[in-house]
Design a protein around this motif. Structure first.
Motif, PDB file in Angstrom:
ATOM      1  N   ALA A 212       1.544   2.310  -1.092  1.00  0.00           N
ATOM      2  CA  ALA A 212       1.412   1.247  -0.093  1.00  0.00           C
ATOM      3  C   ALA A 212      -0.025   0.767   0.088  1.00  0.00           C
ATOM      4  N   VAL A 213      -0.977   1.682   0.239  1.00  0.00           N
ATOM      5  CA  VAL A 213      -2.364   1.263   0.451  1.00  0.00           C
ATOM      6  C   VAL A 213      -2.933   0.646  -0.822  1.00  0.00           C
ATOM      7  N   TYR A 214      -2.583   1.190  -1.967  1.00  0.00           N
ATOM      8  CA  TYR A 214      -3.018   0.619  -3.258  1.00  0.00           C
ATOM      9  C   TYR A 214      -2.536  -0.826  -3.380  1.00  0.00           C
ATOM     10  N   GLU A 215      -1.266  -1.060  -3.059  1.00  0.00           N
ATOM     11  CA  GLU A 215      -0.719  -2.422  -3.141  1.00  0.00           C
ATOM     12  C   GLU A 215      -1.382  -3.333  -2.121  1.00  0.00           C
ATOM     13  N   ALA A 216      -1.705  -2.807  -0.964  1.00  0.00           N
ATOM     14  CA  ALA A 216      -2.396  -3.617   0.041  1.00  0.00           C
ATOM     15  C   ALA A 216      -3.776  -4.028  -0.452  1.00  0.00           C
ATOM     16  N   PHE A 217      -4.491  -3.119  -1.115  1.00  0.00           N
ATOM     17  CA  PHE A 217      -5.799  -3.462  -1.676  1.00  0.00           C
ATOM     18  C   PHE A 217      -5.665  -4.553  -2.720  1.00  0.00           C
ATOM     19  N   LYS A 218      -4.639  -4.471  -3.556  1.00  0.00           N
ATOM     20  CA  LYS A 218      -4.438  -5.495  -4.587  1.00  0.00           C
ATOM     21  C   LYS A 218      -4.163  -6.858  -3.964  1.00  0.00           C
ATOM     22  N   ALA A 219      -3.370  -6.870  -2.896  1.00  0.00           N
ATOM     23  CA  ALA A 219      -2.971  -8.131  -2.266  1.00  0.00           C
ATOM     24  C   ALA A 219      -3.990  -8.635  -1.259  1.00  0.00           C
ATOM     25  N   GLY A 220      -4.879  -7.747  -0.796  1.00  0.00           N
ATOM     26  CA  GLY A 220      -5.829  -8.114   0.236  1.00  0.00           C
ATOM     27  C   GLY A 220      -5.242  -8.099   1.633  1.00  0.00           C
ATOM     28  N   ARG A 221      -4.043  -7.569   1.761  1.00  0.00           N
ATOM     29  CA  ARG A 221      -3.366  -7.480   3.055  1.00  0.00           C
ATOM     30  C   ARG A 221      -2.231  -6.471   2.918  1.00  0.00           C
ATOM     31  N   VAL A 222      -1.712  -6.014   4.046  1.00  0.00           N
ATOM     32  CA  VAL A 222      -0.580  -5.089   4.008  1.00  0.00           C
ATOM     33  C   VAL A 222       0.667  -5.833   3.551  1.00  0.00           C
ATOM     34  N   VAL A 223       1.316  -5.306   2.527  1.00  0.00           N
ATOM     35  CA  VAL A 223       2.516  -5.930   1.964  1.00  0.00           C
ATOM     36  C   VAL A 223       3.622  -4.872   1.859  1.00  0.00           C
ATOM     37  N   PRO A 224       4.891  -5.297   1.783  1.00  0.00           N
ATOM     38  CA  PRO A 224       5.977  -4.326   1.579  1.00  0.00           C
ATOM     39  C   PRO A 224       5.763  -3.557   0.282  1.00  0.00           C
ATOM     40  N   SER A 225       6.064  -2.269   0.303  1.00  0.00           N
ATOM     41  CA  SER A 225       5.822  -1.420  -0.856  1.00  0.00           C
ATOM     42  C   SER A 225       6.912  -0.360  -0.918  1.00  0.00           C
ATOM     43  N   PRO A 226       7.308   0.048  -2.128  1.00  0.00           N
ATOM     44  CA  PRO A 226       8.353   1.075  -2.236  1.00  0.00           C
ATOM     45  C   PRO A 226       7.872   2.421  -1.701  1.00  0.00           C
ATOM     46  N   VAL A 227       8.797   3.162  -1.124  1.00  0.00           N
ATOM     47  CA  VAL A 227       8.521   4.526  -0.675  1.00  0.00           C
ATOM     48  C   VAL A 227       9.471   5.427  -1.452  1.00  0.00           C
ATOM     49  N   GLY A 228       8.989   5.928  -2.595  1.00  0.00           N
ATOM     50  CA  GLY A 228       9.841   6.711  -3.474  1.00  0.00           C
ATOM     51  C   GLY A 228       9.691   8.197  -3.254  1.00  0.00           C
ATOM     52  N   GLU A 229      10.587   8.958  -3.861  1.00  0.00           N
ATOM     53  CA  GLU A 229      10.524  10.416  -3.793  1.00  0.00           C
ATOM     54  C   GLU A 229       9.319  10.904  -4.596  1.00  0.00           C
ATOM     55  N   THR A 230       8.573  11.835  -4.033  1.00  0.00           N
ATOM     56  CA  THR A 230       7.352  12.291  -4.688  1.00  0.00           C
ATOM     57  C   THR A 230       7.015  13.719  -4.295  1.00  0.00           C
ATOM     58  N   LEU A 231       6.348  14.431  -5.196  1.00  0.00           N
ATOM     59  CA  LEU A 231       5.818  15.753  -4.873  1.00  0.00           C
ATOM     60  C   LEU A 231       4.775  15.662  -3.762  1.00  0.00           C
ATOM     61  N   ALA A 232       4.161  14.502  -3.632  1.00  0.00           N
ATOM     62  CA  ALA A 232       3.158  14.266  -2.588  1.00  0.00           C
ATOM     63  C   ALA A 232       3.828  13.607  -1.389  1.00  0.00           C
ATOM     64  N   GLU A 233       4.845  14.271  -0.828  1.00  0.00           N
ATOM     65  CA  GLU A 233       5.621  13.647   0.251  1.00  0.00           C
ATOM     66  C   GLU A 233       4.767  13.388   1.484  1.00  0.00           C
ATOM     67  N   GLY A 234       3.680  14.135   1.638  1.00  0.00           N
ATOM     68  CA  GLY A 234       2.798  13.921   2.773  1.00  0.00           C
ATOM     69  C   GLY A 234       2.036  12.607   2.710  1.00  0.00           C
ATOM     70  N   LEU A 235       2.023  11.968   1.544  1.00  0.00           N
ATOM     71  CA  LEU A 235       1.335  10.688   1.389  1.00  0.00           C
ATOM     72  C   LEU A 235       2.303   9.508   1.391  1.00  0.00           C
ATOM     73  N   ALA A 236       3.600   9.777   1.457  1.00  0.00           N
ATOM     74  CA  ALA A 236       4.596   8.715   1.344  1.00  0.00           C
ATOM     75  C   ALA A 236       4.723   7.956   2.659  1.00  0.00           C
ATOM     76  N   GLY A 237       4.791   6.628   2.562  1.00  0.00           N
ATOM     77  CA  GLY A 237       4.927   5.802   3.756  1.00  0.00           C
ATOM     78  C   GLY A 237       4.210   4.483   3.579  1.00  0.00           C
ATOM     79  N   ASN A 238       4.212   3.692   4.624  1.00  0.00           N
ATOM     80  CA  ASN A 238       3.617   2.366   4.577  1.00  0.00           C
ATOM     81  C   ASN A 238       2.141   2.375   4.953  1.00  0.00           C
ATOM     82  N   ALA A 239       1.446   1.305   4.592  1.00  0.00           N
ATOM     83  CA  ALA A 239       0.085   1.071   5.073  1.00  0.00           C
ATOM     84  C   ALA A 239       0.172   0.495   6.490  1.00  0.00           C
ATOM     85  N   TYR A 240      -0.943   0.520   7.211  1.00  0.00           N
ATOM     86  CA  TYR A 240      -0.945   0.092   8.614  1.00  0.00           C
ATOM     87  C   TYR A 240      -1.926  -1.058   8.823  1.00  0.00           C
ATOM     88  N   GLU A 241      -1.444  -2.070   9.523  1.00  0.00           N
ATOM     89  CA  GLU A 241      -2.287  -3.218   9.855  1.00  0.00           C
ATOM     90  C   GLU A 241      -3.513  -2.779  10.661  1.00  0.00           C
TER      91      GLU A 241
END
Length: 328
Positions: A212-241
């Motif tokens: 989510a934060v990576y995609e926000a950096f690419k877009a220059g703003r917070v954008v919808p982003s997938p929240v997939g299953e990951t070993l890093a579940e503590g990092l999963a979620g959306n970016a914040y305005e």
């Protein structure tokens, strides 16, 4: 955030939480230097913090700042696991009632730990964002204080004490590499780091499954982003305005790592560095092992943000990676 934190807030947090938290080791990792051909690599071992995660720092700073009336009403938090443990212990240390809402996929080791500290733990939803929605509803029903893991200024200032300890022990650090979920840790570290050492490079690493934060950096703003299953579940979620503008200003680079790269790093840290690190905490080392980082001059510090991983999961990963090494 209702306000943007300053370096003074991080120093104040360090004084406030100092009697309760561990000053975690900052250790040079010779094995990682040999593996990657990179001199002066250090590990900030937040996996050895109380509750085995940095999250206690921010949660405790927030709870210690509550008014007497707020303490009586209690606190509510949403968590993928580690923040919940930090909130639970902070509440236990201060005599405050805590309720933590976690996703249904949260590792049991994290749920049990929060319950041991006396928190009420409620499982809701298939991911962090759904658990957070449920927690906000509960907060309204109970008139409690919501302790947000990323956007609360007091929480972020508490997380920034990780950066303060790094700078106190290694002021010449040229790069600090930090796991990124919602941005509370890297934001807090960045506020302190860029104030005392502006030339230092601040690098964030996310799981490619939840970028989510990576995609926000690419877009220059917070954008919808997938929240997939990951070993890093503590990092999963959306970016914040609320926090994204701060991250835009402070973070020099963001990198994504795959699930295979995270697994390799977790196994490597156990077998070569003697450190049990969960997927969320291992993403920085994963990026280094995969050759994805362009580090600045001087020592590089990798924040190992947590060590709460189910034993069965870690055993499977270590066994699988060991077989792959033998076959390769």
């Amino acid at each position: 955030m209702t306000k943007e934190i300053r370096p003074a807030d991080v120093f104040a947090a360090a004084r406030r939480i100092g009697p309760y938290v561990r000053r975690t080791p900052l250790e040079r990792c010779w094995a990682l230097e040999e593996e990657c051909g990179r001199p002066e690599v250090y590990l900030k071992l937040e996996n050895q913090q109380r509750t085995r995660s940095f999250k206690l720092r921010g949660a405790l700073n927030r709870v210690l700042a509550l008014s007497p009336a707020e303490r009586r009403r209690g606190i509510v938090a949403a968590s993928s696991g580690n923040h919940g443990q930090g909130v639970a212990l902070a509440a236990a240390l201060t005599g405050v009632k805590a309720t933590v809402v976690v996703p249904e996929v949260t590792p049991r080791v994290k749920v049990r730990a929060a319950e041991r500290w006396g928190a009420e733990v409620i499982c809701r939803g298939s991911n962090f964002d759904l658990a957070e929605e449920a927690a906000w509803e509960l907060r309204g029903e109970r008139d409690a204080t919501f302790v947000h893991p990323c956007t609360d200024p007091e929480v972020m200032a508490g997380q920034g004490t990780v950066g303060l300890e790094i700078m106190e022990e290694l002021p010449e650090a040229g790069t600090v590499v930090v796991p990124v979920g919602g941005g509370g840790l890297i934001g807090g570290i960045g506020v302190l780091l860029k104030a005392v050492r502006p030339a230092a490079k601040l690098v964030g690493v996310q799981a490619a499954a939840s970028p989510a934060v990576y995609e926000a950096f690419k877009a220059g703003r917070v954008v919808p982003s997938p929240v997939g299953e990951t070993l890093a579940e503590g990092l999963a979620g959306n970016a914040y305005e609320e926090t994204f503008p701060l991250l835009q200003r402070l973070v020099d680079e963001l990198v994504l790592v795959s699930e295979a790269e995270i697994a390799r790093a977790m196994a490597w840290l156990v077998l070569k560095a003697g450190q049990v690190v969960e997927g969320s905490g291992a993403v920085g080392v994963a990026a280094l092992l995969a050759g994805k980082l362009s580090l600045g001059a001087g020592p590089a510090v990798f924040v190992l943000s947590g060590g709460n991983v189910d034993a069965a999961t870690l055993q499977r990963i270590v066994a699988r990676e060991g077989r792959a090494d033998a076959a390769g």
